[in-house]
Design an enzyme around this catalytic site. Structure first.
Site, PDB file in Angstrom:
ATOM      1  N   CYS A  92      41.478  75.276  88.937  1.00  0.00           N
ATOM      2  CA  CYS A  92      42.441  76.332  89.301  1.00  0.00           C
ATOM      3  C   CYS A  92      41.841  77.733  89.292  1.00  0.00           C
ATOM      4  O   CYS A  92      42.425  78.654  89.861  1.00  0.00           O
ATOM      5  CB  CYS A  92      43.627  76.301  88.350  1.00  0.00           C
ATOM      6  SG  CYS A  92      44.535  74.757  88.350  1.00  0.00           S
ATOM      7  N   HIS A 359      50.903  77.951  94.027  1.00  0.00           N
ATOM      8  CA  HIS A 359      49.555  77.981  93.448  1.00  0.00           C
ATOM      9  C   HIS A 359      48.615  77.185  94.359  1.00  0.00           C
ATOM     10  O   HIS A 359      48.393  76.003  94.147  1.00  0.00           O
ATOM     11  CB  HIS A 359      49.640  77.369  92.051  1.00  0.00           C
ATOM     12  CG  HIS A 359      48.347  77.185  91.327  1.00  0.00           C
ATOM     13  ND1 HIS A 359      47.188  77.892  91.608  1.00  0.00           N
ATOM     14  CD2 HIS A 359      48.019  76.349  90.298  1.00  0.00           C
ATOM     15  CE1 HIS A 359      46.227  77.507  90.788  1.00  0.00           C
ATOM     16  NE2 HIS A 359      46.704  76.559  89.999  1.00  0.00           N
ATOM     17  N   CYS A 389      44.586  79.585  83.330  1.00  0.00           N
ATOM     18  CA  CYS A 389      44.193  78.373  82.617  1.00  0.00           C
ATOM     19  C   CYS A 389      43.487  77.465  83.622  1.00  0.00           C
ATOM     20  O   CYS A 389      43.674  77.587  84.831  1.00  0.00           O
ATOM     21  CB  CYS A 389      45.402  77.670  82.015  1.00  0.00           C
ATOM     22  SG  CYS A 389      46.670  77.176  83.198  1.00  0.00           S
TER      23      CYS A 389
END
Length: 403
Positions: A92, A359, A389
């Site tokens: 991510c 996202h 994160c």
């Protein structure tokens, strides 16, 4: 060492990551091409040959996103052959890692300018379709106490006492702030409308925002990770790792977790030479960055230690940061970050986040930097910190200073 400046930042709108999403018909390489062309249109004095490298984050690097999409997109956008390209994957955090990697090159004296960012077309290349030993190899997963990220989010909520109402209220805040920011035009400076092959605009705003979201609607949603946690046995794995937990409360659902979307983002980074030689005006300076590892079962607590490390390197305190962008992978992530660093929520994600807007894995980190910079300029503030994160138990953070 050279200072590293942000000269410009652009992004596409985020389209729903489904077959009926408005960006589903646009290839991921085309999303990047349109941003490259937009950057040179916005900065016409910059010669394309001065771009040393195109650094792109992309998580699921197969099919249309395989074969080093960064270099392919540079070619497809018409950049000179001598411009290089590299695609990187830090899950991510890939989009922010791309920016930090380019900044490291520039600080060490390599080149004058880089394009850095990320892309993810989650409707065309589904998340997890690239596989990997972490998910699929019992010899790796079992001794590492692997559990899915959603179960990790529920584990954090259970351990630290975040109930569903608190998470749902944060999710409602995300949608309301994102809707307000969209209507007031706060995203327009960086937003590049996506066009189809005929040159027609097909999406000019983030598609996933739900201005009509209410707490009652959020309360009606079923937990997303109860079945995989209980029936799949992952709750038992988490409890084996954290025996102080008797039962995991499954409190995350589609309404308080990040949405699956398509999107891309690019940042133009350079040294002072871009100002001196071509008259480009820097908008911000990259002050510091950091990555960190964290315990891989709980997985999602990396933002706070990464931010502390970046703050230490910048000789700053959390109080001196004016605005924070903390990726809303799950509602518990920014809430836990705020509590760990004692940061008031009115400094965090002031225009909403990934719960409302989505996202796009490889692009989100670069999106956060652009959003942060635009808002620092709009509010005439100085310091901003972006953090995410990261799967596998990592965190990343980058601090910028508005000029």
């Amino acid at each position: 060492m050279s200072e590293v400046y942000i000269y410009d930042a652009v992004r596409t709108p985020r389209g729903r990551g489904k077959k009926d999403g408005k960006l589903h018909g646009i290839r991921p390489v085309e999303l990047v091409c349109q941003l490259i062309q937009a950057l040179f249109s916005r900065n016409p004095s910059l010669p394309p040959h001065e771009i040393e490298d195109v650094v792109l984050g992309c998580v699921t690097q197969i099919q249309e996103q395989g074969s080093n999409i960064a270099k392919i997109a540079a070619q497809a956008a018409g950049l000179p052959d001598e411009v290089a390209g590299v695609t990187i994957n830090r899950f991510c955090a890939s989009g922010l890692e791309a920016i930090n990697t380019a900044a490291a090159y520039l600080k060490s004296g390599v080149g004058k300018a880089f394009l850095a960012g990320g892309v993810e077309s989650m409707s065309r290349v589904p998340m997890g379709s690239d596989g990997g030993a972490w998910y699929m190899d019992p010899a790796v997963a079992f001794p590492g106490y692997f559990i899915p990220q959603g179960v990790s989010a529920d584990l954090i909520a259970t351990l630290y006492g975040y109930d569903r109402e608190t998470l749902d209220n944060f999710a409602l805040r995300s949608h309301r702030l994102a809707a307000e920011a969209t209507e007031k035009g706060f995203f327009k400076k960086s937003l590049v409308p996506v066009k189809n092959i005929l040159g027609e605009v097909i999406l000019d705003r983030d598609e996933n925002i739900r201005p009509d979201t209410t707490l009652d609607k959020l309360r009606s949603l079923e937990p997303s990770f109860m079945q995989v946690g209980v029936m799949g046995g992952f709750d038992a794995v988490a409890i084996q790792k954290y025996p102080e937990v008797e039962t995991i409360r499954h409190v995350h659902h589609p309404g308080n977790s990040s949405a699956i979307v398509d999107g891309a983002a690019l940042v133009l980074l350079g040294t002072e030479a871009l100002y001196k030689e071509y008259g480009l005006i820097p908008r911000a300076k990259i002050i510091s960055w950091a990555v960190t590892g964290s315990e891989p079962t709980i997985m999602l607590l990396g933002p706070a230690p990464a931010a502390r490390k970046a703050l230490m390197r910048a000789h700053l305190t959390p109080e001196e940061i004016d605005l924070y962008e903390v990726n809303e992978a799950f509602a518990v992530v920014p809430l836990r970050f705020a509590d760990e660093l004692h940061v008031p929520l009115d400094k965090i994600n002031v225009n909403g986040g990934a719960i409302a807007m989505g996202h796009p894995l490889g692009a989100t980190g670069a999106i956060l930097v652009g959003t942060l910079l635009d808002e620092l300029e709009r509010r005439n503030l100085r310091y901003g910190l972006a953090t995410l994160c990261v799967g596998g138990g990592m965190g990343i953070a980058t601090i910028i200073e508005r000029i």
